[in-house]
Write a protein that holds these residues in place. Structure first.
Motif, short mmCIF file in Angstrom:
data_model
loop_
_atom_site.label_atom_id
_atom_site.label_comp_id
_atom_site.label_asym_id
_atom_site.label_seq_id
_atom_site.Cartn_x
_atom_site.Cartn_y
_atom_site.Cartn_z
N ASN A 145 5.66 9.67 6.29
CA ASN A 145 6.41 10.74 6.18
C ASN A 145 7.95 9.95 5.97
N LEU A 146 8.86 10.61 6.57
CA LEU A 146 10.17 9.98 6.54
C LEU A 146 10.71 9.40 7.86
N HIS A 147 9.74 8.89 8.66
CA HIS A 147 10.17 8.34 9.93
C HIS A 147 10.83 7.01 9.76
N CYS A 148 10.86 6.45 8.65
CA CYS A 148 11.87 5.32 8.56
C CYS A 148 12.22 5.47 6.98
N SER A 149 13.37 4.51 6.75
CA SER A 149 13.65 4.49 5.36
C SER A 149 12.79 3.92 4.35
N GLY A 150 12.73 4.39 3.06
CA GLY A 150 11.66 3.86 2.13
C GLY A 150 11.36 5.02 0.94
N PHE A 151 10.54 5.84 1.24
CA PHE A 151 10.11 6.90 0.43
C PHE A 151 11.18 7.98 0.19
N VAL A 152 11.56 8.01 -1.16
CA VAL A 152 12.70 8.85 -1.58
C VAL A 152 12.12 10.19 -2.23
N GLN A 153 12.50 11.31 -1.27
CA GLN A 153 11.88 12.63 -1.72
C GLN A 153 13.07 13.08 -2.72
N THR A 154 12.55 13.88 -3.74
CA THR A 154 13.24 14.75 -4.76
C THR A 154 12.80 16.19 -4.72
N ASN A 155 12.00 16.49 -4.18
CA ASN A 155 11.35 18.15 -4.21
C ASN A 155 11.93 18.91 -2.89
N TRP A 196 8.07 6.02 -4.21
CA TRP A 196 8.37 4.70 -3.29
C TRP A 196 9.10 3.91 -4.23
N PRO A 197 10.14 3.39 -4.26
CA PRO A 197 10.86 2.49 -5.05
C PRO A 197 10.33 1.08 -5.06
N SER A 198 10.17 0.44 -6.09
CA SER A 198 9.40 -0.61 -6.48
C SER A 198 10.20 -1.74 -5.66
N SER A 199 11.21 -1.52 -5.33
CA SER A 199 11.87 -2.61 -4.52
C SER A 199 11.37 -2.76 -3.10
N LEU A 200 10.52 -1.81 -2.69
CA LEU A 200 9.95 -1.95 -1.64
C LEU A 200 8.69 -3.16 -1.40
N PHE A 201 8.28 -3.06 -2.53
CA PHE A 201 6.99 -3.92 -2.56
C PHE A 201 7.14 -5.35 -3.25
N ARG A 245 8.76 2.40 -16.80
CA ARG A 245 10.26 1.97 -17.39
C ARG A 245 11.00 1.53 -16.11
N ARG A 246 11.09 1.99 -15.02
CA ARG A 246 11.63 1.70 -13.89
C ARG A 246 10.75 1.06 -12.88
N GLY A 247 9.50 1.35 -12.89
CA GLY A 247 8.51 0.50 -11.81
C GLY A 247 8.39 1.33 -10.58
N HIS A 248 8.93 2.50 -10.38
CA HIS A 248 8.74 3.02 -9.13
C HIS A 248 7.25 3.86 -9.16
N TRP A 249 6.72 4.29 -7.95
CA TRP A 249 5.51 4.90 -7.66
C TRP A 249 5.92 6.23 -7.44
N TRP A 250 5.68 7.35 -8.34
CA TRP A 250 5.81 8.44 -8.11
C TRP A 250 4.92 9.33 -7.53
N LEU A 251 4.92 10.38 -6.57
CA LEU A 251 4.14 11.28 -6.14
C LEU A 251 4.05 12.41 -6.65
N GLN A 252 3.07 13.06 -7.32
CA GLN A 252 3.16 14.34 -8.07
C GLN A 252 1.91 15.34 -7.69
N SER A 296 0.89 -1.17 -0.10
CA SER A 296 0.04 -0.14 0.21
C SER A 296 0.83 1.20 -0.27
N THR A 297 0.49 2.25 -0.84
CA THR A 297 0.81 3.48 -0.80
C THR A 297 -0.13 4.57 -0.43
#
Length: 373
Positions: free
Chosen positions: A210-220, A268-273, A251-258, A175-176
């Protein structure tokens, strides 16, 4: 998809979300009804087990690591502390599957958003209290809201699950989610805040807000996850919409938040799931509250504006232009929505369609009342 929550003065009475959820399971935004005061000193003396002490020490170590890595610290007018941390040093890259990596480049192709929707959203400005004065983090960094000693003292649950939802049963594995929540226990106030969440085992042992653990990659560098949204909608007053979109990079399989047709927040990197590594088979939109039935009664925590959907625009919270993304990255109307209210005497939902709003629904309610004991 755009959505709004009505608020009441003098503070927004919006103990739930403004946003979108795209998932394999029933991921929804949580608004905790707990509170707590702010004191001095540390929580060390309160620990009843070595596991709790180690959890506390781990959180403090992560806080100190972010502070040390920060190249700029911003003190928000609402009390938040924002650290501008080099993007490759953010918590995401402590995850075993991500260790040593850096944020990936933004995908060249995005979901195809209609010209009318893009024009309506404009520049997709995302108002947050910490950046009201024009503040932002330098290039190459991301803003991270600091977890404070007060946050840890206020938290009533086990620190081993700090920043996590309660364990759930009967939900699917991956789930995301993202959106808008009010959680006095997590944040210490009643401000509506932008949040993300993920889990890969139905909220058992993985994932967090949020960022309380490792997983979601922030780019903004201009959006702080967990920071307050300002201004907020007012009951019988001006309404503010936020457009959010989650989509899978084919292409890469990641789930992007926009943010609508605008900037990307992260992924959220695809490798998490496991299941979400391929595709999502369920999308849910809506609201959720924590109901521990204090004193044997339903919680008085409000959802949305605290008013039932029948009151309509300016008074009830809503989602509009509800859409989903198909395999070709096209946005399609989410037709034949199944509208469900688990406790309709406490919180309701009413949907419809028109040319201006597309598929929409109003939702929310007061919680405990004479019809919802």
């Amino acid at each position: 998809m755009a959505c709004s929550c009505g608020g009441k003065r003098p503070r927004p009475a919006v103990p739930l979300l403004l946003a979108l959820l795209l998932v394999v399971s029933c991921a929804l935004s949580v608004s905790a009804s707990g509170g707590g005061g702010r004191g001095n000193g540390t929580r060390t003396a309160e620990f009843r087990s070595g596991d709790e002490l180690r959890a506390y020490q781990s959180i403090v170590a992560r806080m100190d690591k972010m502070k040390k890595a920060s190249v700029k610290t911003i003190q928000s007018a609402d009390g938040d502390i924002i650290h501008c941390v080099p993007a490759h040093l953010q918590p995401a890259f402590d995850h075993p599957t991500l260790r040593g990596q850096k944020p990936e480049a933004e995908p060249e192709e995005r979901p195809k958003i209609s010209a009318d929707a893009a024009e309506e959203e404009g520049d997709a400005v995302f108002p947050q209290a910490w950046s009201d004065g024009g503040e932002s983090c330098p290039g190459g960094t991301v803003p991270i809201r600091r977890t404070t000693e007060s946050d840890l003292r206020r938290y009533s649950g086990s620190l081993r699950r700090y920043g996590m939802k309660p364990r759930a049963s009967g939900v699917r594995r991956d789930s995301t989610s993202d959106g808008h929540e009010v959680s006095p226990q997590l944040y210490g106030d009643n401000s509506p805040r932008f949040f993300t969440y993920w889990t890969s085992d139905a909220y058992q042992a993985t994932g967090c807000y949020n960022l309380h653990c490792s997983g979601f990659v922030q780019t903004n560098r201009r959006i702080a996850i967990g920071a307050a949204i300002s201004p907020a909608s007012a009951y019988n007053g001006r309404q503010f919409d936020i457009s959010l979109l989650i989509w899978k990079d084919p292409r890469r399989g990641h789930w992007w938040l926009q943010l609508g047709s605008g900037p990307l927040v992260g992924y959220w990197p695809s490798s998490l799931f496991s299941h979400l590594g391929g595709h999502a088979n369920m999308v849910q939109f809506g609201g959720e509250v924590v109901n521990t039935r204090p004193s044997g009664s339903h919680t008085p925590t409000q959802m949305g504006s605290g008013h039932f959907p029948r009151e309509g625009f300016n008074r009830a919270a809503y989602f509009r232009n509800v859409q989903v993304v198909d395999w070709d990255n096209n946005l399609l109307p989410a037709r034949d929505l199944r509208l469900v209210a688990d406790h309709p005497a406490c919180y309701g939902i009413q949907g419809g369609y028109n040319r201006a709003w597309g598929n929409y629904f109003y939702y929310g309610g007061p919680g405990r009342n004479v019809h919802c004991p």
